[in-house]
Design a protein around this motif. Structure first.
Motif, PDB file in Angstrom:
ATOM      1  N   SER A 168       0.849  -1.178   0.000  1.00  0.00           N
ATOM      2  CA  SER A 168       0.000   0.000   0.000  1.00  0.00           C
ATOM      3  C   SER A 168       0.888   1.232   0.000  1.00  0.00           C
ATOM      4  N   GLY A 169       0.322   2.376  -0.408  1.00  0.00           N
ATOM      5  CA  GLY A 169       1.041   3.634  -0.299  1.00  0.00           C
ATOM      6  C   GLY A 169       2.061   3.824  -1.407  1.00  0.00           C
ATOM      7  N   TYR A 170       3.209   4.454  -1.073  1.00  0.00           N
ATOM      8  CA  TYR A 170       4.217   4.825  -2.054  1.00  0.00           C
ATOM      9  C   TYR A 170       5.577   4.256  -1.656  1.00  0.00           C
ATOM     10  N   PRO A 171       5.847   2.986  -1.995  1.00  0.00           N
ATOM     11  CA  PRO A 171       7.149   2.398  -1.668  1.00  0.00           C
ATOM     12  C   PRO A 171       8.286   3.197  -2.303  1.00  0.00           C
ATOM     13  N   PHE A 172       9.293   3.492  -1.529  1.00  0.00           N
ATOM     14  CA  PHE A 172      10.349   4.417  -1.942  1.00  0.00           C
ATOM     15  C   PHE A 172      11.106   3.931  -3.172  1.00  0.00           C
ATOM     16  N   TRP A 173      11.415   2.633  -3.242  1.00  0.00           N
ATOM     17  CA  TRP A 173      12.255   2.147  -4.335  1.00  0.00           C
ATOM     18  C   TRP A 173      11.568   2.323  -5.683  1.00  0.00           C
TER      19      TRP A 173
ATOM     20  N   PHE B 210      12.011   0.591 -14.300  1.00  0.00           N
ATOM     21  CA  PHE B 210      13.400   0.664 -14.754  1.00  0.00           C
ATOM     22  C   PHE B 210      13.596   0.055 -16.141  1.00  0.00           C
ATOM     23  N   LEU B 211      13.026  -1.111 -16.367  1.00  0.00           N
ATOM     24  CA  LEU B 211      13.081  -1.782 -17.663  1.00  0.00           C
ATOM     25  C   LEU B 211      11.720  -2.397 -17.940  1.00  0.00           C
ATOM     26  N   THR B 212      11.461  -2.703 -19.195  1.00  0.00           N
ATOM     27  CA  THR B 212      10.243  -3.436 -19.527  1.00  0.00           C
ATOM     28  C   THR B 212      10.618  -4.785 -20.121  1.00  0.00           C
ATOM     29  N   PHE B 213       9.780  -5.762 -19.864  1.00  0.00           N
ATOM     30  CA  PHE B 213       9.983  -7.113 -20.364  1.00  0.00           C
ATOM     31  C   PHE B 213       8.711  -7.553 -21.087  1.00  0.00           C
TER      32      PHE B 213
ATOM     33  N   ASP C 290       4.510  -6.378 -13.124  1.00  0.00           N
ATOM     34  CA  ASP C 290       5.770  -5.892 -13.655  1.00  0.00           C
ATOM     35  C   ASP C 290       6.881  -6.384 -12.739  1.00  0.00           C
ATOM     36  N   ILE C 291       8.063  -6.564 -13.294  1.00  0.00           N
ATOM     37  CA  ILE C 291       9.204  -7.062 -12.528  1.00  0.00           C
ATOM     38  C   ILE C 291       9.469  -6.160 -11.320  1.00  0.00           C
ATOM     39  N   GLY C 292       9.677  -6.788 -10.165  1.00  0.00           N
ATOM     40  CA  GLY C 292      10.034  -6.058  -8.956  1.00  0.00           C
ATOM     41  C   GLY C 292       8.909  -5.308  -8.302  1.00  0.00           C
TER      42      GLY C 292
ATOM     43  N   LEU D 121      16.250  -2.123  -7.553  1.00  0.00           N
ATOM     44  CA  LEU D 121      17.259  -1.910  -8.587  1.00  0.00           C
ATOM     45  C   LEU D 121      18.123  -3.146  -8.778  1.00  0.00           C
ATOM     46  N   MET D 122      18.473  -3.815  -7.682  1.00  0.00           N
ATOM     47  CA  MET D 122      19.306  -5.008  -7.806  1.00  0.00           C
ATOM     48  C   MET D 122      18.564  -6.115  -8.559  1.00  0.00           C
ATOM     49  N   ALA D 123      17.264  -6.255  -8.319  1.00  0.00           N
ATOM     50  CA  ALA D 123      16.498  -7.266  -9.046  1.00  0.00           C
ATOM     51  C   ALA D 123      16.561  -7.001 -10.549  1.00  0.00           C
ATOM     52  N   TYR D 124      16.392  -5.749 -10.947  1.00  0.00           N
ATOM     53  CA  TYR D 124      16.466  -5.419 -12.368  1.00  0.00           C
ATOM     54  C   TYR D 124      17.858  -5.684 -12.935  1.00  0.00           C
ATOM     55  N   ARG D 125      18.891  -5.311 -12.202  1.00  0.00           N
ATOM     56  CA  ARG D 125      20.257  -5.554 -12.672  1.00  0.00           C
ATOM     57  C   ARG D 125      20.510  -7.053 -12.854  1.00  0.00           C
ATOM     58  N   LEU D 126      20.026  -7.848 -11.934  1.00  0.00           N
ATOM     59  CA  LEU D 126      20.203  -9.288 -12.031  1.00  0.00           C
ATOM     60  C   LEU D 126      19.464  -9.854 -13.234  1.00  0.00           C
ATOM     61  N   PHE D 127      18.245  -9.389 -13.464  1.00  0.00           N
ATOM     62  CA  PHE D 127      17.498  -9.895 -14.613  1.00  0.00           C
ATOM     63  C   PHE D 127      18.138  -9.466 -15.935  1.00  0.00           C
TER      64      PHE D 127
END
Length: 417
Positions: free
Chosen positions: A5-10, A17-20, A61-63, A184-190
């Motif tokens: 809920s709300g506005y998660p900072f990340w 960050f990217l689209t798949f 969406d991823i992450g 961000l780390m999840a996106y970098r890993l993917f």
């Protein structure tokens, strides 16, 4: 399932960050990973880096699930004390669990160095006694950890007040801890999974899982199928829908992040993770931008509408607790949110096959306050199982642990990671 809920900072900080693409055709792979958060990313990266053709499926969406709401405090300290784990199981396995988390932090640091900017920072971890009644348990915990070589310092009331400005009976200061940006780390890993020949699909939902003698067929909600030799279900707190009986209880935790605070105002908080012995506990850490990220005040609410309505009230309550500890700070919750997390009875994760599904379907249930460090522990463990090799933690962190009767009260966990 609505996980936050709300506005998660990340998510606010990084955006989409990217689209798949979606998976909209019949396909095959060595290993299918269901779940596009930080847990699925670490597992997919481990497998793709060792020659497995991996396909990742994420229904959002991823992450965008729990990873976006994680506060990402990386600690070897498990919410259930080592002393309690030793009583419940034995001292050897209790130490293995803690050491596994410590090793995971070092491995996450190595990964962060390979991936580039993911806001990884090394910290210390301050665990303070919330009341006089908690002093004896912390003394016993310190003694057992010290016996097994964990790098720590004991702070009495005067030393704690002098070093950190906290007026509490005592604290354990652990030298090994860290933080990162999990989204961000999840996106970098993917990105790296794709570079290694793996494939990542989001907005792709699995409807059914059909295990067979030589593999598994996943039927997607769009009618396509994915045939895999092995499947890893790493869908976070939604993974329990695939289990005949839940192994964890869903709860809600609340968090906020402040505007940047001057370095002199943060003092040692800039490089120290802080949490307390009360349950549920207050926890906090600084970001690489000097913002203070605060969480806690967990409750048993597992209904999105009720959780949504509590976000601001909980955030301001947490802010008052921080200001009571450090009166010189004025805490303003800039972005506030809540997220679902799950707690197991003993505070430990589950990795590997479940008897109901046979040998080709594995679970990655990195539940509890150490979610990211557990996921890092679980990635090589699952690869070993898939490759039919032994791993020292395989039995202890498997579903066979449920057959052991607890010898003491279960630990209460929270959602630091």
């Amino acid at each position: 399932m609505d996980l936050k809920s709300g506005y998660p900072f990340w998510a606010v900080k990084n955006g989409l960050f990217l689209t798949f693409p979606r998976l909209e055709h019949d396909h095959r792979c060595d290993v299918a990973v269901i779940g596009g958060g930080i847990t699925g990313a670490l597992i997919a990266d481990e497998l793709a880096g060792h020659g497995h053709h991996v396909v990742v499926l994420e229904r959002r969406d991823i992450g965008w699930g729990s990873s976006a709401a994680s506060t990402a405090l990386l600690q070897y300290e498990i919410d259930t004390h080592m002393v309690e784990l030793a009583k419940r199981f034995d001292e050897r396995r209790a130490v293995m669990a803690y050491q596994g988390c410590a090793d995971a932090i070092i491995e996450l640091e190595r990964l962060a160095g390979e991936l580039g900017e993911v806001s990884f920072e090394r910290h210390e971890s301050l665990y303070y006694a919330s009341s006089e009644e908690d002093v004896a348990p912390l003394e016993a915990e310190f003694a057992l950890r010290e016996k097994h070589g964990f790098d720590m310092e004991w702070l009495d009331r005067d030393a704690l007040k002098k070093a950190f400005g906290v007026d509490a009976p005592c604290a354990i200061l652990s030298r090994l801890a860290a933080s990162l940006d999990p989204y961000l780390m999840a996106y970098r890993l993917f990105e790296r999974v794709q570079a290694r020949g793996g494939e990542v699909f989001d907005r792709t939902e699995v409807a059914t899982i059909e295990p067979g003698e030589s593999g598994v067929v996943l039927e997607l909600s769009n009618g396509s199928t994915l045939t895999a030799g092995k499947v890893v279900i790493a869908a976070g707190y939604e993974s329990q829908r695939w289990l005949p009986t839940p192994v964890a209880k869903n709860r809600s935790s609340y968090a906020f992040v402040t505007d940047p605070i001057a370095t002199e105002g943060l003092g040692k908080l800039r490089h120290t993770l802080v949490w307390e012995s009360a349950r549920p506990y207050l926890y906090m850490r600084a970001t690489d931008q000097g913002r203070l990220l605060v969480g806690g005040d967990d409750d048993e609410v597992d209904e999105p509408a009720r959780r949504d309505a509590r976000v601001m009230e909980k955030a301001h309550g947490l802010a008052r607790k921080v200001e009571a500890l450090w009166p010189h700070l004025t805490i303003n919750p800039t972005f506030s949110w809540a997220g679902t997390f799950a707690e197991t009875d003993d505070g430990l994760p589950f990795f590997g096959p479940h008897p109901a599904w046979g040998p080709h379907v594995h679970f990655a249930l990195a539940y509890g306050g150490n979610g990211i460090t557990y996921s890092m522990m679980g990635a090589p463990l699952l690869r070993a199982l898939i490759e039919e090799r032994p791993h020292p933690l395989a039995d202890f962190l498997s579903f066979t642990r449920l057959q052991s009767e607890p010898t003491d009260e279960p630990g209460s966990v929270s959602s630091r990671a």
